[in-house]
Write an enzyme that holds these catalytic residues in place. Structure first.
Site, PDB file in Angstrom:
ATOM      1  N   HIS A  74      12.192   5.525 -20.398  1.00 22.01           N
ATOM      2  CA  HIS A  74      12.002   4.082 -20.582  1.00 22.01           C
ATOM      3  C   HIS A  74      11.681   3.684 -22.019  1.00 22.01           C
ATOM      4  CE1 HIS A  74      12.234   2.969 -16.334  1.00 22.01           C
ATOM      5  NE2 HIS A  74      11.461   3.992 -16.053  1.00 22.01           N
ATOM      6  N   CYS A 107       9.652   6.647  -9.153  1.00 19.65           N
ATOM      7  CA  CYS A 107      10.087   7.321 -10.383  1.00 19.65           C
ATOM      8  C   CYS A 107       9.369   8.652 -10.546  1.00 19.65           C
ATOM      9  CB  CYS A 107       9.835   6.445 -11.618  1.00 19.65           C
ATOM     10  SG  CYS A 107      11.259   5.409 -12.039  1.00 19.65           S
ATOM     11  N   CYS A 170      -5.497 -16.138   7.263  1.00 26.21           N
ATOM     12  CA  CYS A 170      -5.598 -16.251   5.803  1.00 26.21           C
ATOM     13  C   CYS A 170      -5.538 -17.728   5.423  1.00 26.21           C
ATOM     14  CB  CYS A 170      -4.449 -15.534   5.113  1.00 26.21           C
ATOM     15  SG  CYS A 170      -3.975 -13.921   5.768  1.00 26.21           S
ATOM     16  N   CYS A 173      -8.671 -19.998   5.526  1.00 24.59           N
ATOM     17  CA  CYS A 173      -9.581 -19.939   4.381  1.00 24.59           C
ATOM     18  C   CYS A 173      -8.882 -20.395   3.099  1.00 24.59           C
ATOM     19  CB  CYS A 173     -10.142 -18.531   4.207  1.00 24.59           C
ATOM     20  SG  CYS A 173     -11.505 -18.191   5.367  1.00 24.59           S
ATOM     21  N   HIS A 174      -7.728 -19.805   2.799  1.00 27.06           N
ATOM     22  CA  HIS A 174      -7.186 -19.965   1.446  1.00 27.06           C
ATOM     23  C   HIS A 174      -6.324 -21.215   1.248  1.00 27.06           C
ATOM     24  CE1 HIS A 174      -8.956 -16.344  -0.036  1.00 27.06           C
ATOM     25  NE2 HIS A 174      -8.422 -15.624   0.925  1.00 27.06           N
ATOM     26  N   ARG A 211      -7.754  -5.421  -1.974  1.00 30.16           N
ATOM     27  CA  ARG A 211      -8.318  -6.754  -1.772  1.00 30.16           C
ATOM     28  C   ARG A 211      -7.979  -7.299  -0.378  1.00 30.16           C
ATOM     29  NH1 ARG A 211     -12.310  -9.769  -2.605  1.00 30.16           N
ATOM     30  NH2 ARG A 211     -12.090 -10.191  -0.395  1.00 30.16           N
ATOM     31  N   CYS A 215     -10.388  -8.526   2.806  1.00 35.23           N
ATOM     32  CA  CYS A 215     -10.364  -9.787   3.551  1.00 35.23           C
ATOM     33  C   CYS A 215     -10.156  -9.529   5.037  1.00 35.23           C
ATOM     34  CB  CYS A 215      -9.291 -10.732   2.999  1.00 35.23           C
ATOM     35  SG  CYS A 215      -9.845 -11.636   1.525  1.00 35.23           S
TER      36      CYS A 215
HETATM   37  C1  HEC Z   1     -13.152 -16.070   6.060  1.00 37.36           C
HETATM   38  C2  HEC Z   1     -12.353 -16.550   4.958  1.00 37.36           C
HETATM   39  C3  HEC Z   1     -11.222 -15.639   4.449  1.00 37.36           C
HETATM   40  C4  HEC Z   1     -10.152 -15.164   5.165  1.00 37.36           C
HETATM   41  C5  HEC Z   1      -9.820 -15.367   6.617  1.00 37.36           C
HETATM   42  C6  HEC Z   1      -9.348 -14.440   4.205  1.00 37.36           C
HETATM   43  N1  HEC Z   1      -9.925 -14.457   2.980  1.00 37.36           N
HETATM   44 FE1  HEC Z   1      -9.110 -13.815   1.240  1.00 37.36          FE
HETATM   45  N2  HEC Z   1     -10.822 -14.243   0.249  1.00 37.36           N
HETATM   46  C7  HEC Z   1     -11.917 -14.889   0.781  1.00 37.36           C
HETATM   47  C8  HEC Z   1     -12.974 -14.966  -0.209  1.00 37.36           C
HETATM   48  C9  HEC Z   1     -14.348 -15.587  -0.017  1.00 37.36           C
HETATM   49  C10 HEC Z   1     -12.460 -14.351  -1.360  1.00 37.36           C
HETATM   50  C11 HEC Z   1     -13.178 -14.193  -2.697  1.00 37.36           C
HETATM   51  C12 HEC Z   1     -13.601 -12.789  -2.899  1.00 37.36           C
HETATM   52  C13 HEC Z   1     -14.975 -12.431  -2.458  1.00 37.36           C
HETATM   53  O1  HEC Z   1     -15.908 -12.704  -3.201  1.00 37.36           O
HETATM   54  O2  HEC Z   1     -15.124 -11.803  -1.397  1.00 37.36           O
HETATM   55  C14 HEC Z   1     -11.107 -13.925  -1.045  1.00 37.36           C
HETATM   56  C15 HEC Z   1     -10.228 -13.323  -1.941  1.00 37.36           C
HETATM   57  C16 HEC Z   1      -8.862 -13.150  -1.720  1.00 37.36           C
HETATM   58  C17 HEC Z   1      -7.895 -12.781  -2.719  1.00 37.36           C
HETATM   59  C18 HEC Z   1      -8.218 -12.440  -4.169  1.00 37.36           C
HETATM   60  C19 HEC Z   1      -7.859 -13.475  -5.168  1.00 37.36           C
HETATM   61  C20 HEC Z   1      -8.098 -12.957  -6.587  1.00 37.36           C
HETATM   62  O3  HEC Z   1      -7.937 -13.718  -7.540  1.00 37.36           O
HETATM   63  O4  HEC Z   1      -8.415 -11.804  -6.759  1.00 37.36           O
HETATM   64  C21 HEC Z   1      -6.675 -12.703  -2.097  1.00 37.36           C
HETATM   65  C22 HEC Z   1      -5.352 -12.347  -2.739  1.00 37.36           C
HETATM   66  C23 HEC Z   1      -6.893 -13.033  -0.702  1.00 37.36           C
HETATM   67  N3  HEC Z   1      -8.230 -13.287  -0.514  1.00 37.36           N
HETATM   68  C24 HEC Z   1      -5.900 -13.024   0.281  1.00 37.36           C
HETATM   69  C25 HEC Z   1      -6.170 -13.124   1.637  1.00 37.36           C
HETATM   70  C26 HEC Z   1      -5.196 -12.869   2.696  1.00 37.36           C
HETATM   71  C27 HEC Z   1      -3.742 -12.507   2.473  1.00 37.36           C
HETATM   72  C28 HEC Z   1      -5.846 -13.047   3.885  1.00 37.36           C
HETATM   73  C29 HEC Z   1      -5.316 -12.823   5.289  1.00 37.36           C
HETATM   74  C30 HEC Z   1      -4.967 -11.454   5.613  1.00 37.36           C
HETATM   75  C31 HEC Z   1      -7.203 -13.444   3.580  1.00 37.36           C
HETATM   76  N4  HEC Z   1      -7.371 -13.449   2.221  1.00 37.36           N
HETATM   77  C32 HEC Z   1      -8.157 -13.815   4.526  1.00 37.36           C
HETATM   78  C33 HEC Z   1     -11.993 -15.411   2.061  1.00 37.36           C
HETATM   79  C34 HEC Z   1     -11.089 -15.174   3.087  1.00 37.36           C
HETATM   80  C1  HEC Z   2      14.441  10.565 -15.691  1.00 37.93           C
HETATM   81  C2  HEC Z   2      14.304   9.153 -16.094  1.00 37.93           C
HETATM   82  C3  HEC Z   2      13.089   8.372 -15.632  1.00 37.93           C
HETATM   83  C4  HEC Z   2      11.770   8.725 -15.684  1.00 37.93           C
HETATM   84  C5  HEC Z   2      11.168  10.033 -16.140  1.00 37.93           C
HETATM   85  C6  HEC Z   2      11.025   7.582 -15.210  1.00 37.93           C
HETATM   86  N1  HEC Z   2      11.861   6.579 -14.861  1.00 37.93           N
HETATM   87 FE1  HEC Z   2      11.321   4.736 -14.196  1.00 37.93          FE
HETATM   88  N2  HEC Z   2      13.284   4.275 -13.892  1.00 37.93           N
HETATM   89  C7  HEC Z   2      14.348   5.095 -14.218  1.00 37.93           C
HETATM   90  C8  HEC Z   2      15.553   4.443 -13.784  1.00 37.93           C
HETATM   91  C9  HEC Z   2      16.978   4.991 -13.946  1.00 37.93           C
HETATM   92  C10 HEC Z   2      15.165   3.229 -13.177  1.00 37.93           C
HETATM   93  C11 HEC Z   2      16.053   2.185 -12.505  1.00 37.93           C
HETATM   94  C12 HEC Z   2      16.427   1.188 -13.535  1.00 37.93           C
HETATM   95  C13 HEC Z   2      17.094   0.029 -12.925  1.00 37.93           C
HETATM   96  O1  HEC Z   2      17.043  -0.129 -11.692  1.00 37.93           O
HETATM   97  O2  HEC Z   2      17.617  -0.770 -13.700  1.00 37.93           O
HETATM   98  C14 HEC Z   2      13.732   3.153 -13.266  1.00 37.93           C
HETATM   99  C15 HEC Z   2      12.974   2.085 -12.818  1.00 37.93           C
HETATM  100  C16 HEC Z   2      11.600   1.946 -13.014  1.00 37.93           C
HETATM  101  C17 HEC Z   2      10.827   0.771 -12.654  1.00 37.93           C
HETATM  102  C18 HEC Z   2      11.376  -0.493 -12.001  1.00 37.93           C
HETATM  103  C19 HEC Z   2      12.019  -1.340 -13.065  1.00 37.93           C
HETATM  104  C20 HEC Z   2      12.590  -2.625 -12.524  1.00 37.93           C
HETATM  105  O3  HEC Z   2      13.269  -3.309 -13.326  1.00 37.93           O
HETATM  106  O4  HEC Z   2      12.397  -2.981 -11.356  1.00 37.93           O
HETATM  107  C21 HEC Z   2       9.551   1.024 -13.029  1.00 37.93           C
HETATM  108  C22 HEC Z   2       8.365   0.085 -12.862  1.00 37.93           C
HETATM  109  C23 HEC Z   2       9.513   2.352 -13.586  1.00 37.93           C
HETATM  110  N3  HEC Z   2      10.774   2.867 -13.566  1.00 37.93           N
HETATM  111  C24 HEC Z   2       8.388   2.973 -14.059  1.00 37.93           C
HETATM  112  C25 HEC Z   2       8.335   4.302 -14.443  1.00 37.93           C
HETATM  113  C26 HEC Z   2       7.120   5.016 -14.747  1.00 37.93           C
HETATM  114  C27 HEC Z   2       5.735   4.383 -14.763  1.00 37.93           C
HETATM  115  C28 HEC Z   2       7.476   6.306 -15.030  1.00 37.93           C
HETATM  116  C29 HEC Z   2       6.550   7.467 -15.325  1.00 37.93           C
HETATM  117  C30 HEC Z   2       5.610   7.790 -14.269  1.00 37.93           C
HETATM  118  C31 HEC Z   2       8.920   6.382 -14.902  1.00 37.93           C
HETATM  119  N4  HEC Z   2       9.404   5.176 -14.539  1.00 37.93           N
HETATM  120  C32 HEC Z   2       9.653   7.538 -15.119  1.00 37.93           C
HETATM  121  C33 HEC Z   2      14.290   6.297 -14.856  1.00 37.93           C
HETATM  122  C34 HEC Z   2      13.140   7.017 -15.094  1.00 37.93           C
END
Ligand code: HEC
Ligand code: HEC
Length: 254
Positions: A74, A107, A170, A173-174, A211, A215
């Site tokens: 890369h 990869c 989700c 709450c959100h 995360r 939740c």
């Molecule tokens: C009871 C209320 C509640 C429900 C239901 C809930 N969450 Fe949350 N979620 C929170 C609170 C509160 C936070 C803030 C983090 C903390 O301090 O715990 C949070 C944080 C998050 C974040 C992080 C945002 C950030 O910036 O990092 C994501 C993403 C999220 N929730 C997604 C979800 C999803 C998807 C679901 C359902 C599967 C879900 N939550 C269900 C209350 C809820």
């Molecule tokens: C031998 C070559 C090779 C190595 C080593 C390699 N990659 Fe890749 N990687 C590729 C190829 C080829 C693709 C596919 C490119 C495309 O789809 O356009 C790819 C795709 C990716 C993508 C997705 C890119 C996209 O556009 O969606 C990520 C993220 C990535 N590589 C991360 C890594 C990381 C982190 C490492 C090391 C741990 C790594 N690669 C090692 C060849 C390699």
């Protein structure tokens, strides 16, 4: 979780919004106190930058039977600018959506021919942070890919569905109660703009899936395991719901 037992108070409060109008959408950064905001604003004080540094080392490190590093193929990591804005994306080998961490692991396995990292491992979080940082400031841009449509719909449905012993969705709450207080916390809108994220409560870095699992246990639902299709589908929907909001990864939260 600290807000768990206060849910009743929230439910008694009036519901303000059915769905968040575009003009009112905002990053959960806006709901934090000034001290935590300052940590995120300044890279010198953002603990997540330690993982970014580790990621930059791993980027250069040869691994696996290929003997190649990420850089071997890369080049400079800035070549991945924009990539993090369009994940989860469709993955041909598994015929379903994968998130950025899973894509990096692909990869690792098929290109480097090394053993995949465990989800939520420090190494994978480090590389994910490094890659996400390249897209900082760019708008979230979910891919318009028809192959993702059924997964997106499933994510939308999971988001709206009541879950767990508390029987809350989700959306309840959100979408309907953001901005209200829940225990000592303000309910944010729940946008995926800042992941991987350093959380003071975790004393470490965590993924969006971590995360979501928090939740889910907050409503006392059985949380799907890391990497589960359901969690990726929720991520997919959250991306569409946050379309256009700028990425701020790796972020800091309380
Ligand atoms: C009871 C209320 C509640 C429900 C239901 C809930 N969450 Fe949350 N979620 C929170 C609170 C509160 C936070 C803030 C983090 C903390 O301090 O715990 C949070 C944080 C998050 C974040 C992080 C945002 C950030 O910036 O990092 C994501 C993403 C999220 N929730 C997604 C979800 C999803 C998807 C679901 C359902 C599967 C879900 N939550 C269900 C209350 C809820
Ligand atoms: C031998 C070559 C090779 C190595 C080593 C390699 N990659 Fe890749 N990687 C590729 C190829 C080829 C693709 C596919 C490119 C495309 O789809 O356009 C790819 C795709 C990716 C993508 C997705 C890119 C996209 O556009 O969606 C990520 C993220 C990535 N590589 C991360 C890594 C990381 C982190 C490492 C090391 C741990 C790594 N690669 C090692 C060849 C390699």
């Amino acid at each position: 979780m600290r807000w768990r037992c206060r849910f009743l108070l929230v439910l008694l409060a009036p519901s303000l919004h059915a769905q968040i109008p575009e003009a009112q959408r905002r990053s959960d950064f806006e709901f934090m106190g000034p001290a935590v905001q300052a940590m995120q604003r300044d890279d010198a004080r953002n603990p997540a930058m330690l993982w970014v540094q580790q990621g930059a080392q791993l980027w250069q490190q040869a691994a696996g039977a290929s003997g190649k590093s990420c850089a071997s193929c890369h080049g400079d990591v800035s070549s991945l600018r924009g990539v993090a804005t369009r994940y989860p994306a469709f993955d041909t080998p598994t015929q379903g959506p994968v998130n950025l961490a899973q894509r990096i692991n692909r990869c690792r396995q098929s290109q480097q021919r090394a053993a995949p990292w465990k989800l939520e491992s420090e190494e994978l979080l480090a590389l994910e942070s490094l890659v996400a940082l390249q897209s900082r400031g760019l708008p979230i841009t979910p891919p318009a890919d028809v192959r993702l449509q059924s997964h997106l719909e499933r994510g939308r449905q999971l988001y709206a569905q009541r879950l767990g012993q508390l029987d809350l969705s989700c959306a309840q709450c959100h979408d309907q109660r953001w901005g209200q207080r829940l225990g000592g916390t303000t309910i944010p809108q729940g946008h995926p703009t800042s992941y991987p994220q350093y959380r003071l409560e975790w004393q470490g870095l965590g993924s969006l899936q971590r995360r979501l699992r928090n939740c889910l246990s907050g409503v006392r639902a059985q949380a799907w395991p890391l990497g589960a299709r359901e969690l990726v589908e929720l991520e997919l929907f959250l991306g569409v719901r946050a379309r256009g909001l700028p990425l701020e990864a790796p972020g800091v939260r309380p």
